[in-house]
Design an enzyme around this catalytic site. Structure first.
Site, PDB file in Angstrom:
ATOM      1  N   GLY A 122      36.240  30.450  44.563  1.00 14.56           N
ATOM      2  CA  GLY A 122      37.145  29.304  44.457  1.00 14.56           C
ATOM      3  C   GLY A 122      36.952  28.654  43.118  1.00 14.56           C
ATOM      4  CG  ASP A 161      59.432  43.024  50.892  1.00 14.83           C
ATOM      5  OD1 ASP A 161      58.911  44.137  50.744  1.00 14.83           O
ATOM      6  OD2 ASP A 161      59.470  42.160  50.008  1.00 14.83           O
ATOM      7  CG  HIS A 173      34.921  38.031  41.718  1.00 15.22           C
ATOM      8  ND1 HIS A 173      35.425  37.243  42.717  1.00 15.22           N
ATOM      9  CD2 HIS A 173      34.612  37.205  40.699  1.00 15.22           C
ATOM     10  CE1 HIS A 173      35.434  35.984  42.328  1.00 15.22           C
ATOM     11  NE2 HIS A 173      34.942  35.927  41.108  1.00 15.22           N
ATOM     12  CD  GLU A 210      36.640  39.676  45.074  1.00 16.90           C
ATOM     13  OE1 GLU A 210      35.468  40.059  45.238  1.00 16.90           O
ATOM     14  OE2 GLU A 210      36.930  38.528  44.691  1.00 16.90           O
ATOM     15  CB  CYS A 225      32.475  33.977  43.193  1.00 16.81           C
ATOM     16  SG  CYS A 225      32.656  33.121  41.620  1.00 16.81           S
ATOM     17  CE1 TYR A 226      32.423  25.656  45.180  1.00 16.12           C
ATOM     18  CE2 TYR A 226      33.037  26.479  47.356  1.00 16.12           C
ATOM     19  CZ  TYR A 226      32.655  25.434  46.527  1.00 16.12           C
ATOM     20  OH  TYR A 226      32.501  24.175  47.042  1.00 16.12           O
ATOM     21  CE  LYS A 240      57.895  44.909  47.173  1.00 18.41           C
ATOM     22  NZ  LYS A 240      58.988  44.165  47.785  1.00 18.41           N
TER      23      LYS A 240
END
Ligand code: XMP
Length: 519
Positions: free
Chosen positions: A59, A232, A174, A176, A86-87, A375
């Site tokens: 964050g 979508d 991170h 991710e 992280c945060y 997507k």
């Protein structure tokens, strides 16, 4: 057995991170179900979802600012494994008695991480040194009692910490993002070795869970779904149709801002593909009337969002049974639509017509089965549902349509020019075999005219801008390096075949700093 018994869930608590969705997505890629929850959700509600693990996202805040986001400290006693990123890692350290300080320099970007000497559950089998992605100003400088420091970097003495007994872990970097080379392996160790999750979450599970959720939300009521022809809304419609069959009516609104022959093509494909009730509303004049003399892009989006809803409300009234209107509206909203519209604490870039562009006095409750997905995940679900290639691999097209590609006033004449130029761009992209690898390719009509010479006479007409981008998820994009001969063919065909155009330019702006659409 309900669908939810066949998979395990990991919660991602959102502390306002750019990357919360990416974390959830990486967890899904490891075939574990993940759900993002706001940090304001009461702990009891989180635990009621019976998570096998909880991940705290990063964050933008510092744990030191006055209203820094926190979490109920009882979470540490809940017996559910925790991974702070992280945060999230700094929060774990601070709440459990460690120390977090502003170090002065911070670390942003690629950094080399070195493992500590001792054993580590998360780093087991990973090399002593590895490249990780950092983005922090504060750093943990001492770990709480009972924790072991398992890795460090030049700017973060405590780049990773763990307390295996309590199953609480933290990483400053991170895992991710793709730049953290072994990040996914580390996440998997948390999911499988720490949380003992089963890797049973697949596209089929996404479908089953969405079907259950839609049934639970709408019961036996009538539902309508706005269909744009894009992937979508098509996938959302197919999912909802699978869930509730003929309670669903799809409404294809021809806004007058669609591409050449688009409404007819979408109607034809849908009628062929689905045994679904389909209403084709021709509302071009209405949209054009509402947009008369409107120039400002956000105003255009809001007007279009509102007009869509009014058209849907009228359709709902027409479909009313026993005096009861359809109360539910299905939209194919994806996660990036929400981010760009300023949802989830993010800054508003543009109000997507189906999110920030909706009127406040709307009568519908929204059904948005894809709102957590990107997507490419939606395309995978569409394939799994058996949708045809021409729908699944259609390039994205914004709900407001050509209205956000005509800069300045929208008139029938200007729409005609853009529609014809756009058709040539798409045709040439297809002919060059580039349609699938290009994320979006289209024409834009600016609000200026330029001087030219044709057949010995002066012309004073509009230019057309060609825009073609490559992208993974529309959050960032790069201009496509189209072959010069393709560009040349497009340009000469547009000038020769589209009256009112005397010049063609190619947009070479990436996103950021540009956006994909011009408005
Ligand atoms: P931008 O222009 O923000 O677009 O880079 C990102 C992606 O979103 C599409 N887009 C929209 N889609 N309603 C939609 O359904 C909208 O209001 C809207 N605005 C932009 C755009 O085409 C691109 O794929």
């Amino acid at each position: 057995m309900s669908a939810s018994d066949s998979f395990d869930t990991v919660l991602v608590v959102d502390f306002g991170a750019q990357y919360a969705q990416l974390i959830a997505r990486r967890v899904r890629e490891a075939h574990v179900h993940s759900e993002i929850v706001p940090r304001s959700m009461p702990l009891a509600e989180m635990l009621a979802r019976r998570p096998k693990g909880i991940i705290f996202s990063g964050g933008p805040a510092s744990v030191h600012v006055v209203d820094a986001p926190v979490i109920d400290e009882a979470v540490y006693q809940a017996g559910v494994p925790i991974l702070g990123i992280c945060y999230g890692a700094q929060l774990v350290a601070q709440q459990l008695g460690g120390a977090v300080q502003r170090t002065g320099s911070g670390e942003y970007g690629r950094t080399t991480l070195t493992r500590g000497e001792g054993r580590s559950v998360l780093f087991e089998e990973l090399p002593v040194e590895q490249v990780v992605w950092m983005s922090h100003g504060d750093a943990i400088v001492s770990a709480p009692d009972g924790f072991v420091v398992t890795a460090s970097t030049p700017g973060a003495p405590v780049a990773a910490l763990e307390n295996t007994e309590r199953a609480i872990y933290g990483v400053q970097f991170h895992p991710e993002v793709v730049h953290t080379e072994r990040g996914q392996e580390l996440l998997k160790r948390f999911l499988f070795d720490v949380c003992a999750c089963r890797p049973t979450w697949t596209n089929t599970s996404i479908i089953e869970q969405a079907v259950d959720a839609v049934r639970a939300q709408v019961g036996s009521e009538r539902v309508i779904c706005g269909l744009s022809g894009g992937v979508d809304s098509a996938v959302a419609a197919a999912l909802v149709h699978k869930a509730i069959g003929d309670q669903l009516t799809c409404v294809l609104v021809d806004t007058g801002m669609l591409r050449l022959h688009e409404a007819e093509q979408v109607e034809e494909t849908f009628r062929r593909q689905f045994q679904v009730d389909l209403l084709h509303v021709k509302a071009g004049d209405r949209f054009l009337g509402a947009l008369d003399d409107v120039i400002e892009p956000e105003q255009k989006r809001k007007i279009i969002g509102e007009t869509f809803i009014r058209v849907f409300e009228e359709a709902a009234r027409d479909l009313a049974e026993g005096g009861v209107d359809a109360r539910f509206l299905v939209q194919g909203t994806l996660y990036p639509d929400i981010v760009e519209s300023g949802g989830d604490d993010n800054a508003t870039i543009k109000s997507h017509h189906n999110v920030g562009g909706l009127p406040e006095d709307m009568n519908f409750e929204l059904v948005e089965p894809l709102s957590q997905l990107f997507k490419d995940e939606v395309r995978a679900v569409g394939e799994e549902l058996g949708l045809p290639e021409e729908i699944v691999w259609r390039q994205p097209f914004p709900g407001p349509g050509l209205a956000v590609r005509i800069i300045g006033t929208i008139t029938p004449e200007r729409l005609e020019i853009l529609r014809n130029a756009d058709a040539i761009v798409i045709e040439e992209i297809r002919r060059a075999g580039l349609y699938r690898e290009i994320w979006q390719s289209f024409a834009v009509l600016p609000a200026v005219r330029t001087v030219g010479v044709m057949g010995d006479s002066r012309t004073y007409e509009y230019p057309i801008i060609i825009r073609a981008v490559t992208s993974e998820d529309a959050m960032t994009a790069d201009w496509a390096r189209l072959p010069a001969d393709v560009l040349e063919r497009m340009a000469s065909r547009i000038i020769n075949e589209v009256p009112g155009v005397n010049r063609v330019a190619y947009d070479i702006t990436s996103k950021p700093p540009g956006t994909i659409e011009w408005e």
